[in-house]
Design a protein around this motif. Structure first.
Motif, PDB file in Angstrom:
ATOM      1  N   ASN A   1       1.023  -1.495  -0.082  1.00  0.00           N
ATOM      2  CA  ASN A   1      -0.108  -0.194   0.161  1.00  0.00           C
ATOM      3  C   ASN A   1       0.532   1.758   0.164  1.00  0.00           C
ATOM      4  O   ASN A   1       1.780   1.404   0.826  1.00  0.00           O
ATOM      5  CB  ASN A   1      -0.662   0.220   1.179  1.00  0.00           C
ATOM      6  N   VAL A   2       0.467   2.398  -0.549  1.00  0.00           N
ATOM      7  CA  VAL A   2       0.331   3.607  -0.524  1.00  0.00           C
ATOM      8  C   VAL A   2      -0.067   4.779   0.449  1.00  0.00           C
ATOM      9  O   VAL A   2      -1.248   4.538   0.097  1.00  0.00           O
ATOM     10  CB  VAL A   2       0.522   4.469  -2.090  1.00  0.00           C
ATOM     11  N   VAL A   3       0.286   5.090   1.372  1.00  0.00           N
ATOM     12  CA  VAL A   3      -0.143   5.833   2.042  1.00  0.00           C
ATOM     13  C   VAL A   3       0.253   7.566   2.088  1.00  0.00           C
ATOM     14  O   VAL A   3       1.798   7.172   1.704  1.00  0.00           O
ATOM     15  CB  VAL A   3       0.307   6.322   3.644  1.00  0.00           C
ATOM     16  N   ALA A   4      -0.437   8.552   2.465  1.00  0.00           N
ATOM     17  CA  ALA A   4       0.105   9.502   2.078  1.00  0.00           C
ATOM     18  C   ALA A   4      -0.555  10.469   3.817  1.00  0.00           C
ATOM     19  O   ALA A   4      -1.237  10.195   4.350  1.00  0.00           O
ATOM     20  CB  ALA A   4      -0.938  10.884   1.163  1.00  0.00           C
ATOM     21  N   LEU A   5       0.639  11.421   3.922  1.00  0.00           N
ATOM     22  CA  LEU A   5       0.472  12.212   5.199  1.00  0.00           C
ATOM     23  C   LEU A   5      -0.123  13.483   4.848  1.00  0.00           C
ATOM     24  O   LEU A   5       0.321  14.177   3.658  1.00  0.00           O
ATOM     25  CB  LEU A   5       1.903  12.058   5.890  1.00  0.00           C
ATOM     26  N   ARG A   6      -0.804  13.755   5.158  1.00  0.00           N
ATOM     27  CA  ARG A   6      -1.310  15.517   4.912  1.00  0.00           C
ATOM     28  C   ARG A   6      -1.748  16.683   6.601  1.00  0.00           C
ATOM     29  O   ARG A   6      -0.940  16.034   7.469  1.00  0.00           O
ATOM     30  CB  ARG A   6      -2.738  15.672   5.008  1.00  0.00           C
ATOM     31  N   ALA A   7      -0.501  17.694   6.145  1.00  0.00           N
ATOM     32  CA  ALA A   7      -0.533  18.386   7.286  1.00  0.00           C
ATOM     33  C   ALA A   7      -0.976  19.926   6.524  1.00  0.00           C
ATOM     34  O   ALA A   7      -0.130  19.969   5.886  1.00  0.00           O
ATOM     35  CB  ALA A   7       1.207  18.488   8.353  1.00  0.00           C
ATOM     36  N   VAL A   8      -1.332  20.348   7.482  1.00  0.00           N
ATOM     37  CA  VAL A   8      -1.330  21.811   6.521  1.00  0.00           C
ATOM     38  C   VAL A   8      -1.778  22.879   7.703  1.00  0.00           C
ATOM     39  O   VAL A   8      -1.719  22.845   9.199  1.00  0.00           O
ATOM     40  CB  VAL A   8      -3.374  22.531   6.271  1.00  0.00           C
ATOM     41  N   THR A   9      -1.719  24.569   7.728  1.00  0.00           N
ATOM     42  CA  THR A   9      -1.498  24.867   8.615  1.00  0.00           C
ATOM     43  C   THR A   9      -2.846  25.995   8.684  1.00  0.00           C
ATOM     44  O   THR A   9      -3.272  26.303   6.871  1.00  0.00           O
ATOM     45  CB  THR A   9      -0.530  26.117   8.150  1.00  0.00           C
ATOM     46  N   SER A  10      -3.965  26.735   9.361  1.00  0.00           N
ATOM     47  CA  SER A  10      -4.785  27.409   8.898  1.00  0.00           C
ATOM     48  C   SER A  10      -5.812  28.381  10.147  1.00  0.00           C
ATOM     49  O   SER A  10      -5.036  27.738  11.639  1.00  0.00           O
ATOM     50  CB  SER A  10      -6.177  26.425   8.195  1.00  0.00           C
TER      51      SER A  10
ATOM     52  N   TRP B   1      -0.602  24.362   2.880  1.00  0.00           N
ATOM     53  CA  TRP B   1       0.110  22.697   3.743  1.00  0.00           C
ATOM     54  C   TRP B   1       0.926  22.713   4.287  1.00  0.00           C
ATOM     55  O   TRP B   1       2.125  24.035   4.534  1.00  0.00           O
ATOM     56  CB  TRP B   1       0.502  21.865   1.994  1.00  0.00           C
ATOM     57  N   SER B   2       1.774  22.632   5.406  1.00  0.00           N
ATOM     58  CA  SER B   2       2.702  22.506   5.827  1.00  0.00           C
ATOM     59  C   SER B   2       3.899  22.138   5.193  1.00  0.00           C
ATOM     60  O   SER B   2       3.890  21.462   5.146  1.00  0.00           O
ATOM     61  CB  SER B   2       2.520  21.530   7.791  1.00  0.00           C
ATOM     62  N   ARG B   3       5.063  23.373   5.816  1.00  0.00           N
ATOM     63  CA  ARG B   3       6.756  22.827   5.260  1.00  0.00           C
ATOM     64  C   ARG B   3       7.045  21.980   6.489  1.00  0.00           C
ATOM     65  O   ARG B   3       7.854  22.795   6.861  1.00  0.00           O
ATOM     66  CB  ARG B   3       7.447  23.976   5.251  1.00  0.00           C
ATOM     67  N   LEU B   4       6.830  20.848   6.648  1.00  0.00           N
ATOM     68  CA  LEU B   4       7.229  19.989   7.385  1.00  0.00           C
ATOM     69  C   LEU B   4       8.955  20.306   7.207  1.00  0.00           C
ATOM     70  O   LEU B   4       9.801  19.873   6.210  1.00  0.00           O
ATOM     71  CB  LEU B   4       6.730  19.236   8.320  1.00  0.00           C
ATOM     72  N   PRO B   5      10.339  19.291   7.933  1.00  0.00           N
ATOM     73  CA  PRO B   5      11.465  19.615   8.167  1.00  0.00           C
ATOM     74  C   PRO B   5      11.404  18.410   6.507  1.00  0.00           C
ATOM     75  O   PRO B   5      10.437  17.459   7.523  1.00  0.00           O
ATOM     76  CB  PRO B   5      12.052  19.688   8.925  1.00  0.00           C
ATOM     77  N   TYR B   6      12.575  18.198   5.868  1.00  0.00           N
ATOM     78  CA  TYR B   6      12.397  17.188   5.598  1.00  0.00           C
ATOM     79  C   TYR B   6      13.602  15.658   6.244  1.00  0.00           C
ATOM     80  O   TYR B   6      12.690  14.953   5.686  1.00  0.00           O
ATOM     81  CB  TYR B   6      14.213  16.916   4.387  1.00  0.00           C
ATOM     82  N   GLU B   7      14.505  16.235   7.268  1.00  0.00           N
ATOM     83  CA  GLU B   7      14.525  15.470   7.558  1.00  0.00           C
ATOM     84  C   GLU B   7      13.749  15.067   8.381  1.00  0.00           C
ATOM     85  O   GLU B   7      13.347  12.786   8.854  1.00  0.00           O
ATOM     86  CB  GLU B   7      15.670  15.984   8.847  1.00  0.00           C
ATOM     87  N   PHE B   8      12.089  14.989   9.548  1.00  0.00           N
ATOM     88  CA  PHE B   8      11.648  14.799   9.555  1.00  0.00           C
ATOM     89  C   PHE B   8      10.769  13.781   9.079  1.00  0.00           C
ATOM     90  O   PHE B   8      10.371  12.568   9.146  1.00  0.00           O
ATOM     91  CB  PHE B   8      10.447  16.279  10.834  1.00  0.00           C
ATOM     92  N   LEU B   9      10.126  14.656   7.531  1.00  0.00           N
ATOM     93  CA  LEU B   9       9.509  13.303   6.623  1.00  0.00           C
ATOM     94  C   LEU B   9      10.250  12.471   6.449  1.00  0.00           C
ATOM     95  O   LEU B   9       9.809  10.981   6.446  1.00  0.00           O
ATOM     96  CB  LEU B   9       9.138  14.157   5.931  1.00  0.00           C
ATOM     97  N   ALA B  10      11.300  12.196   6.449  1.00  0.00           N
ATOM     98  CA  ALA B  10      12.549  11.135   6.155  1.00  0.00           C
ATOM     99  C   ALA B  10      12.721  10.271   7.069  1.00  0.00           C
ATOM    100  O   ALA B  10      12.478   8.796   7.024  1.00  0.00           O
ATOM    101  CB  ALA B  10      14.132  11.771   5.713  1.00  0.00           C
ATOM    102  N   ASP B  11      12.781  10.843   8.422  1.00  0.00           N
ATOM    103  CA  ASP B  11      12.592   9.528   9.186  1.00  0.00           C
ATOM    104  C   ASP B  11      10.746   9.237   9.837  1.00  0.00           C
ATOM    105  O   ASP B  11      11.351   7.427  10.234  1.00  0.00           O
ATOM    106  CB  ASP B  11      12.374  10.446  10.607  1.00  0.00           C
TER     107      ASP B  11
END
Length: 509
Positions: A452-461, A469-479
């Motif tokens: 399966n493919v899963v998508a992560l979603r995070a937003v500011t509002s 869409w939230s600019r989460l750090p690349y390192e965080f997304l990688a981990d």
């Protein structure tokens, strides 16, 4: 009744924002459609006319009887409201030579006037209009201009009636809050005493009088609104409030147990109901998003009704309705054609003959949180991200099964826990994971996988109406991606959603 400001809504997208800015000044206000406004009473200290997408030059343009307001109470017309008054009083409104939209600077300013006190020359204001006031009658005085708009603000001579062509309620107007404070506090004379503590005291007293010794039932969701409503009613009637928290099998991992424990620590009389199997059975074979919502709503009502009937002599149903819901139901455009059924189970079935009590129906979302803090509700509940009523069902694209729920719960748990660990959770308005119906090729060890493919979603509002869409750090997304793929069996690919609202929505279904 607290003293208040009335806001007449002519259909502007900014009307609720005007109300929120007034509330931020600790002054109570209410919004009414321009064509359904209550009579002026002693507690009304002033009136604000909102903007509108309409033009006063339209044959069927929205209007009011100005004689009811002008001279009887202070009035502030904003954009369309200013144009409407100017035209009705004998002025001329014409199309702008160019559409005036965006930032402008005040080039002339009569800051001796009370409305403009402490405003500065050159201050930035936000324009959004296609018409302009070309001519004004003799009884109107221009008190502010910009380079392209001569009548940026005006005052009626000998009375506290004002019109402004710009929008002080939006943050782009640098000194907009000062102008609104001048009108509400200095001109209307409001005391700025509408606080969370005052609201709690008044609401609890009203609830005690309204409910007496009656029993009340309330469906808790684990969210902010129902939790704050429950605590207010609990303060008023104690154990006569019966709370029901239904596990629909579509909550986040361990959420049922954790939230139930939080409620019991708050002293609430709560019953947890495990109804997972009923919901899974109702959802079997259904892929259409709206059909999923309807099935969940139907089963929730059945379970809630069954549990409610186990309590003898219940007279009231409590709901966490908040002010934007009330405004929407009586808006200028009328009730929405399609209710957002993914937010809350809407409405009470006819066979449940209960009276409804809604202690939060005058509050905006941010005010509900402030009241919750004053009630000392746990930050884990007050700071909780918005979560759709049907839960993970609309984050599983296609048919919902217990196996898919288990996968998504694990993925979501890793994502949210890592956000909390890295202190990113409070910087994001809403976050979650989506299980897509896609399978992709992967390699794990020496084997090829098709999972399966899963998508992560995070937003500011601010309020969910728009979101980025939230600019989460690349390192965080990688981990997070690495941990999900390593720990969640059945997932071999993680993607991150970088769509904003509009044009996308926050949820995928």
């Amino acid at each position: 009744m607290p003293e208040k400001i009335l806001i007449l809504d002519f259909g502007s997208q900014y009307t609720q924002l005007i109300a929120r800015r007034v509330r931020e000044l600790n002054v109570y206000c209410e919004i009414y459609p321009y064509n359904n406004v209550p009579a002026l009473t002693e507690d009304v200290k002033g009136v604000i006319f909102s903007g509108s997408p309409c033009s006063v030059r339209d044959q069927e343009h929205p209007t009011v009887d100005l004689n009811k307001y002008l001279g009887n109470t202070p009035v502030l017309g904003v954009c369309y409201g200013a144009q409407l008054m100017a035209q009705e009083l004998g002025g001329e409104v014409t199309p702008s030579t160019i559409r005036e939209y965006g930032r402008a600077r005040i080039s002339e300013l009569h800051n001796h006037d009370r409305l403009l006190k402490e405003l500065t020359l050159g201050s930035v204001v936000w324009m959004s209009h296609g018409d302009t006031i070309k001519e004004i009658p003799d009884n109107i005085e221009v008190i502010a201009s910009t380079e392209s708009v001569r009548v940026a603000a005006y005052k009626l001579r000998d009375q506290e009636t004002y019109g402004i062509q710009f929008h002080p309620e939006v943050t782009h107007s640098e000194e907009g809050k000062t102008l609104l404070r001048n009108f509400v506090v200095h001109i209307c004379g409001c005391q700025q005493d509408w606080t969370s503590e005052q609201f709690i005291d008044a609401t609890v007293a009203d609830l005690q009088q309204q409910l007496g010794d009656d029993k009340v039932v309330l469906g808790l969701s684990g969210g902010v609104d129902s939790s704050v409503a429950a605590m207010l009613i609990h303060q008023a009637i104690g154990k006569n409030l019966y709370c029901i928290f239904v596990d629909n099998g579509l909550l986040r991992k361990n959420e049922f147990e954790q939230v139930l424990d939080s409620y019991k620590h708050m002293g609430l009389n709560v019953k947890g109901v495990d109804a997972k199997d009923k919901f899974y059975t109702a959802l079997a074979g259904i892929s259409d998003p709206e059909q999923k919502r309807k099935a969940i709503g139907r089963v929730f009502i059945e379970v809630f009704d069954e549990e409610s009937h186990k309590i003898e002599d219940v007279k009231w149903l409590a709901q966490g309705t908040i002010y934007p819901d009330v405004i929407e139901s009586m808006s200028v455009k009328g009730p929405s054609a399609t209710i957002k059924s993914h937010h809350n189970v809407g409405g009470l079935p006819d066979f449940m003959k209960l009276k409804v009590v809604e202690p939060l129906k005058t509050l905006f979302k941010d005010e509900v949180r402030l009241v919750g803090r004053a009630l000392k509700i746990d930050d884990a509940i007050l700071g909780r991200h918005p979560f759709p009523g049907p839960g993970l069902a609309i984050r599983i694209l296609g048919e919902v099964t217990p196996e898919k729920v288990n996968i998504l719960q694990q993925v979501d748990h890793i994502f949210i826990n890592n956000m909390k660990k890295d202190k990113l959770y409070d910087e994001v308005w809403q976050a979650g994971a989506i299980l897509t119906p896609l399978q992709s090729v992967g390699v794990m060890g020496d084997e090829r996988t098709y999972e399966n493919v899963v998508a992560l979603r995070a937003v500011t509002s601010i309020d969910g109406m728009t979101a980025d869409w939230s600019r989460l750090p690349y390192e965080f997304l990688a981990d997070v991606s690495n941990e999900i793929i390593n720990k969640v069996k059945g997932v071999n690919r993680v993607v991150y959603d970088i769509s904003s609202k509009p044009p996308a929505t926050i949820e995928w279904e």
